[in-house]
Design a protein around this motif. Structure first.
Motif, short mmCIF file in Angstrom:
data_model
loop_
_atom_site.label_atom_id
_atom_site.label_comp_id
_atom_site.label_asym_id
_atom_site.label_seq_id
_atom_site.Cartn_x
_atom_site.Cartn_y
_atom_site.Cartn_z
N UNK A 179 0.99 -1.29 -0.28
CA UNK A 179 -0.12 -0.25 0.41
C UNK A 179 0.56 0.74 0.45
N UNK A 180 2.11 1.33 0.37
CA UNK A 180 3.32 2.90 0.55
C UNK A 180 4.10 1.87 -0.33
N UNK A 181 5.06 3.33 -0.75
CA UNK A 181 5.56 3.41 -1.71
C UNK A 181 6.92 2.75 -0.84
N UNK A 182 7.67 1.76 -1.33
CA UNK A 182 9.10 1.58 -0.77
C UNK A 182 9.96 1.73 -1.02
N UNK A 183 11.26 1.83 -0.13
CA UNK A 183 12.76 1.47 -0.47
C UNK A 183 13.20 0.41 -0.90
N UNK A 184 14.35 0.31 -2.08
CA UNK A 184 15.02 -0.21 -2.96
C UNK A 184 15.69 -0.33 -2.86
N UNK A 185 16.34 -1.28 -2.60
CA UNK A 185 17.99 -1.41 -2.58
C UNK A 185 18.92 -2.59 -3.39
N UNK A 186 19.14 -1.78 -3.87
CA UNK A 186 19.32 -2.84 -4.90
C UNK A 186 20.91 -3.72 -4.51
N UNK A 187 21.98 -4.73 -5.28
CA UNK A 187 22.03 -6.07 -4.43
C UNK A 187 23.28 -5.85 -6.53
N UNK A 188 24.19 -6.22 -6.41
CA UNK A 188 25.58 -6.84 -7.17
C UNK A 188 24.64 -7.75 -8.30
N UNK A 189 24.07 -8.47 -8.14
CA UNK A 189 22.97 -8.77 -8.99
C UNK A 189 22.38 -8.23 -9.91
N UNK A 236 6.60 -9.55 19.87
CA UNK A 236 6.72 -7.73 19.97
C UNK A 236 8.13 -7.60 19.42
N UNK A 237 8.34 -6.18 19.15
CA UNK A 237 9.51 -6.26 18.73
C UNK A 237 9.16 -4.48 17.89
N UNK A 238 10.60 -3.62 19.01
CA UNK A 238 10.59 -2.08 18.39
C UNK A 238 11.02 -2.02 17.22
N UNK A 239 10.59 -1.83 15.92
CA UNK A 239 10.44 -2.26 14.18
C UNK A 239 11.21 -1.34 14.10
N UNK A 240 12.13 -1.01 13.03
CA UNK A 240 12.36 0.13 11.91
C UNK A 240 11.66 -0.36 11.06
N UNK A 241 11.07 0.80 10.39
CA UNK A 241 10.05 1.13 9.40
C UNK A 241 10.31 2.43 7.94
N UNK A 242 10.12 1.95 6.88
CA UNK A 242 10.37 2.70 6.10
C UNK A 242 9.36 2.81 5.21
N UNK A 243 8.70 4.54 4.79
CA UNK A 243 8.34 4.88 3.28
C UNK A 243 8.52 5.83 2.88
N UNK A 244 8.68 5.05 1.54
CA UNK A 244 9.10 6.83 0.54
C UNK A 244 7.33 7.30 0.68
N UNK A 255 14.76 16.15 7.82
CA UNK A 255 14.41 17.22 7.45
C UNK A 255 13.03 17.12 6.71
N UNK A 256 12.30 18.02 6.50
CA UNK A 256 10.77 17.95 6.02
C UNK A 256 10.86 17.86 4.64
N UNK A 257 12.24 17.19 4.36
CA UNK A 257 12.49 17.06 2.71
C UNK A 257 13.07 15.83 2.74
N UNK A 258 12.86 15.24 3.44
CA UNK A 258 13.81 13.69 3.90
C UNK A 258 15.50 13.50 3.67
#
Length: 703
Positions: free
Chosen positions: A266-276, A303-311, A668-671
């Motif tokens: 549902x939300x935009x993701x951050x992609x992490x490219x690989x050398x493959x 439970x966990x205190x989880x880091x999450x990422x949304x672009x 910041x407000x611009x990320x």
């Protein structure tokens, strides 16, 4: 084949570079293969060690830095220095003591007598240091000269003789504790015999508690500003209390991976490219799928205190990376989860906040009630005005003047302001001329209509609304002298999204009126918690959000794993998915969504039916979830969970306006992170490592 001993002897005769390759030696010992299979790493080639043994001759500046640094290489026992040596409370006057901390203000009485303040490393204790250099050539004189060369906030080790303290030294603005209080000024002092700087503060760096630091100097703000520093300490204490509570309730803390895969939640993701070539990870929007997998793995409470990422677009309560308290329970439903959250928040609130004890259970409100009465699915219940639909009570000619919509709905609310119509009219005019009010005038569905009650005018200032409104208006919209009535047209039909235009205007007017002193602002201890329930399972697709990429014109309101609430809602999937109610619940306080959760679909066939038939996702996108479907097929039990936005909760607990105030190194407000200058531009070589090219550069090359 060599024996292990022979191979080891042979290896010892090789270069140190080859011996350092632990991975190669480990592989040899495991496989007993011939040592000639080893290859010396390229980094250890002959060219790379050609300069070994060359004498380095530093310039004067480097030599001075090395000599200064040498004094800090073999410090005394840090733990003893930090706690005072000997123990401060039990030491007798005349004892030799040593203490580490930060040098603060210094007052020079004359050339040979100075008083200084030293802060302990926790910065909650201030200690007076007396420096007397009456005896020329003594250690005291040498320490005195050293003290006068050091600037404020220099980290030091101070040694001296413990004495009973004379009259208290006036404390400066630097001496404050995490709660903004003055630190305890000890009733004893140190007669200085030695002071060793552990680093220096150059003249081009100004460190003052009253200074205003930009984000690129965040470290200096955290060192000197106890309000900023104290918020991080409060955050740490809150996490500690939450962990104690959850462990007592038999929740198991489990970490889930940060390198995930791209799935249309549902939300935009951050992609992490690989050398493959062509392969990439995705940073998780949340641990949602992993925690459902844990439920199928037999863990009843996670439970966990989880880091999450949304672009996504940033606001005061959003960051591209954020922390949430993630929880899931098997053999549980909505009520079970909501009860656990109420108990958890109450416990943390009681331990951390100075606000009154929370009353549980929290109130419940349906999505429809929240949207119709407050114009928001995150209603701020501190403001009393409620919204009412008045379409049938208005003349059609008036409705045509405020909107071009065919068959609109018209909503209204009433505000009590100053009691003076002239003051209120001026307030409204200035508001709509301001940047905050201008967007409401640009609403394509029509501008808001405002009326000010005035007993000196016909129909009390409501003449344009006609006699029908005066006779049939709800009692809640009866406008007295000086009160304000606000109306807004909207498309007629079921509510969708998170707010209406009138709901946003309601909040904006209340905040503007409070800022100008026309109404009393809400008390900082007034916290109104409410559960918003009965959300629609699906909402119309929105161009601003990626949704799940299906072709049905619908997207999951929460996420595609949320279950229909009842058996009747399950049947409604087959006839009208837009009317299906979700087993979804949000916890809201003072207009802020603290978190959201749901009962999940635990049946693989039903989950795939939602993907394929309700959302009409493409087969290849459904396959992105094959791992989860396979897990659900294995006899996964019913389960439900929630995620609390920990940054938002800490913002409320500390009385801040933005989540950036409770994050050590926020964007910041611009990320952007102005301190470390990220994100930064990758080089062409870095892109090529991942088989990528920047589109603009590629187009220029092709041209």
């Amino acid at each position: 084949m060599m024996s292990l001993r022979q191979a080891t002897q042979h290896l010892n005769s090789r270069s140190s570079c080859l011996r350092s390759s632990y991975a190669e030696i480990s592989r040899f010992v495991r496989t007993r293969s011939h040592w000639t299979a080893f290859r010396a790493p390229a980094a250890c080639s002959q060219t790379s060690i050609r300069n070994i043994g060359t004498v380095i001759r530093p310039d004067s500046k480097a030599k001075e830095a090395l000599d200064s640094y040498r004094t800090t290489l073999h410090p005394e026992d840090w733990s003893a220095l930090a706690k005072l040596n000997p123990a401060w409370e039990t030491a007798k006057p005349g004892s030799e003591v040593a203490f580490s901390g930060y040098l603060q203000s210094r007052r020079d009485v004359n050339k040979k007598l100075s008083f200084a303040v030293l802060r302990n490393i926790e910065q909650n204790l201030a200690i007076q240091v007396v420096s007397n250099a009456n005896d020329e050539g003594s250690v005291e004189a040498e320490a005195h000269n050293q003290l006068k060369m050091l600037r404020e906030w220099t980290p030091v080790v101070v040694k001296g003789t413990l004495k009973e303290r004379a009259a208290p030294l006036k404390q400066g603005p630097n001496a404050t504790t995490p709660r903004g209080e003055t630190p305890m000024m000890n009733t004893r002092e140190i007669a200085l015999t030695s002071i060793t700087p552990l680093n220096e503060v150059p003249k081009d760096i100004i460190i003052k508690s009253e200074a205003v630091y930009g984000p690129e100097q965040r470290h200096l703000q955290l060192r000197t500003d106890w309000s900023a520093r104290g918020r991080l300490i409060t955050r740490s204490n809150a996490i500690h209390e939450a962990r104690k509570f959850l462990h007592a309730r038999e929740f198991v803390e489990i970490e889930t991976p940060l390198l995930f895969k791209s799935t249309p939640e549902g939300a935009r993701e951050f992609l992490v490219p690989t050398r493959n070539k062509g392969l990439a990870y995705a940073l998780p929007q949340s641990p949602q799928q992993y925690k459902q997998i844990l439920m199928a793995s037999g863990f009843p409470k996670y439970y966990q205190f989880a880091k999450c990422f949304r672009d996504e677009d940033l606001r005061a309560d959003r960051q591209p990376e954020f922390t949430q308290l993630d929880m899931e329970m098997s053999f549980a439903d909505e009520e079970t989860v909501m009860a656990e959250i109420e108990a958890l928040i109450s416990k943390v609130w009681q331990k951390i906040s100075a606000a009154p004890k929370l009353v549980t259970p929290f109130a419940r409100m349906t999505y429809h009630e929240a949207m119709s009465s407050y114009g928001s699915d995150k209603p701020d219940l501190r403001y009393s005005a409620t919204i009412h639909e008045v379409t049938e009570r208005l003349e059609s000619d008036f409705v045509g003047k405020i909107t071009s919509l065919q068959h609109p709905a018209v909503d209204a609310f009433k505000m009590s302001l100053s009691g003076d119509p002239a003051t209120n009219r001026k307030f409204i005019a200035e508001f709509f001329d301001s940047p905050e009010g201008a967007p409401f005038l640009q609403n394509p569905d029509g501008q808001p209509a405002t009326f000010c009650g005035d007993a000196r005018q016909p129909m009390g200032g409501l003449g344009p609304l006609g006699h029908r409104f005066a006779m049939e208006a709800p009692a809640e919209l009866s406008v007295d002298h000086g009160e304000l009535l606000v109306m807004q047209a909207r498309p007629h039909g079921p509510f969708t999204g998170g707010s209406t235009v009138l709901g946003n205007l309601r909040l904006a007017l209340y905040k503007a009126a409070a800022a100008q002193g026309l109404i009393e602002p809400p008390h900082w201890k007034d916290f109104r918690f409410v559960w918003i329930i009965d959300f629609p399972l699906f909402s119309p697709t929105n161009d601003a959000e990626p949704g799940q990429g299906g072709t049905a014109g619908l997207a999951s309101t929460h996420h595609p794993f949320t279950a229909p609430k009842t058996a009747a809602d399950l049947d409604m999937l087959l006839t009208d998915p837009t009317k299906v109610i979700a087993a979804h619940y949000d916890i809201v306080v003072n207009g802020v969504e603290l978190g959201g959760g749901s009962r999940r679909i635990h049946n693989a066939e039903v989950q795939e039916f939602i993907f394929r038939e309700a959302l009409k996702m493409k087969p290849e996108r459904i396959e992105d979830f094959r791992h989860l479907l396979d897990v659900l097929r294995s006899g996964c039990p019913p389960h439900a969970g929630i995620a609390l936005g920990w940054d938002r909760l800490m913002t409320l607990l500390t009385g801040c306006e933005s989540v950036r105030d409770v994050i050590a190194f926020s964007k910041s407000g611009s990320g952007e992170d102005a301190l470390v200058k990220s994100p930064n531009r990758a080089t062409r070589e870095q892109w090529e490592t991942y088989h990528l090219r920047v589109a603009e550069e590629a187009a220029e090359e092709e041209a």
